[in-house]
Write a protein that holds these residues in place. Sequence first.
Motif, short mmCIF file in Angstrom:
data_model
loop_
_atom_site.label_atom_id
_atom_site.label_comp_id
_atom_site.label_asym_id
_atom_site.label_seq_id
_atom_site.Cartn_x
_atom_site.Cartn_y
_atom_site.Cartn_z
N LEU A 125 -42.72 14.18 -99.42
CA LEU A 125 -42.73 15.27 -100.34
C LEU A 125 -43.64 16.27 -99.43
O LEU A 125 -43.43 17.53 -99.36
CB LEU A 125 -43.63 14.81 -101.60
CG LEU A 125 -43.85 16.16 -102.51
CD1 LEU A 125 -42.53 16.57 -102.95
CD2 LEU A 125 -44.66 15.49 -103.66
N ALA A 126 -44.77 15.98 -98.63
CA ALA A 126 -45.41 16.85 -97.86
C ALA A 126 -44.50 17.65 -96.89
O ALA A 126 -44.65 18.94 -96.65
CB ALA A 126 -46.66 16.23 -97.29
N ALA A 127 -43.59 16.99 -96.16
CA ALA A 127 -42.62 17.28 -95.04
C ALA A 127 -41.59 18.07 -95.97
O ALA A 127 -41.73 19.20 -95.38
CB ALA A 127 -42.12 16.03 -94.65
N ALA A 128 -41.10 17.87 -97.01
CA ALA A 128 -40.46 18.58 -97.68
C ALA A 128 -41.09 20.19 -98.04
O ALA A 128 -40.31 21.08 -97.97
CB ALA A 128 -39.64 18.20 -98.93
N LEU A 129 -42.16 20.18 -98.56
CA LEU A 129 -42.69 21.50 -98.86
C LEU A 129 -42.87 22.04 -97.69
O LEU A 129 -42.86 23.24 -97.64
CB LEU A 129 -44.18 21.13 -99.66
CG LEU A 129 -43.78 20.53 -101.05
CD1 LEU A 129 -45.14 20.14 -101.54
CD2 LEU A 129 -43.12 21.63 -101.99
N ALA A 130 -43.32 21.39 -96.52
CA ALA A 130 -43.43 22.35 -95.28
C ALA A 130 -42.17 22.70 -94.85
O ALA A 130 -42.22 24.19 -94.23
CB ALA A 130 -44.25 21.34 -94.26
N GLU A 131 -41.19 22.13 -94.86
CA GLU A 131 -40.06 22.57 -94.53
C GLU A 131 -39.56 23.70 -95.26
O GLU A 131 -39.02 24.64 -94.85
CB GLU A 131 -39.05 21.43 -94.33
CG GLU A 131 -37.47 22.02 -93.92
CD GLU A 131 -36.59 20.98 -93.88
OE1 GLU A 131 -35.48 21.16 -93.10
OE2 GLU A 131 -36.52 19.96 -94.27
N ILE A 132 -39.63 23.67 -96.45
CA ILE A 132 -39.05 24.42 -97.62
C ILE A 132 -39.87 25.84 -97.23
O ILE A 132 -39.26 27.05 -97.26
CB ILE A 132 -39.01 24.09 -98.86
CG1 ILE A 132 -38.23 23.24 -99.41
CG2 ILE A 132 -39.03 25.37 -100.06
CD1 ILE A 132 -38.30 22.42 -100.49
N ALA A 133 -41.03 25.63 -97.06
CA ALA A 133 -41.99 27.01 -96.90
C ALA A 133 -41.49 27.61 -95.65
O ALA A 133 -41.54 28.91 -95.57
CB ALA A 133 -43.45 26.61 -96.75
#
Length: 120
Positions: free
Chosen positions: A20-28
């Motif tokens: 989830l943290a990786a996804a938020l970093a990628e999306i941002a």
Amino acid sequence: MDAASGHGYEGGMQSLALYLAAALAEIAGCFAFWTWFRLGRSALWLAPGMASLALFAWLLSLSPADQAGRAYAAYGGVYIAASLLWLWLAEGRRPDPWDLLGAAICLAGAALILWGPRGA
């Protein structure tokens, strides 16, 4: 079961939090590029975007999966669900039932890929 390997309840929650943290970093990071390119905002958006994408790559490398391809495949389901959350919270568009069903299917697939029983 070994929590460090991503198996068991604690390891599963750690893996989910990591993805989830990786996804938020990628999306941002991708949204920063979108903001510059598609919305015509300042190129200054690119610096935090690139830093966010570097953070994403580092976080994904911490996956408990034994192979990179399996880590990326399992991450994909979490990314899809997080993207719909972004759609709702950052862009103000509520996901429709088809979005939610698709995300549920993807998360089930991600769980099978990451935590499914494997032979020796």
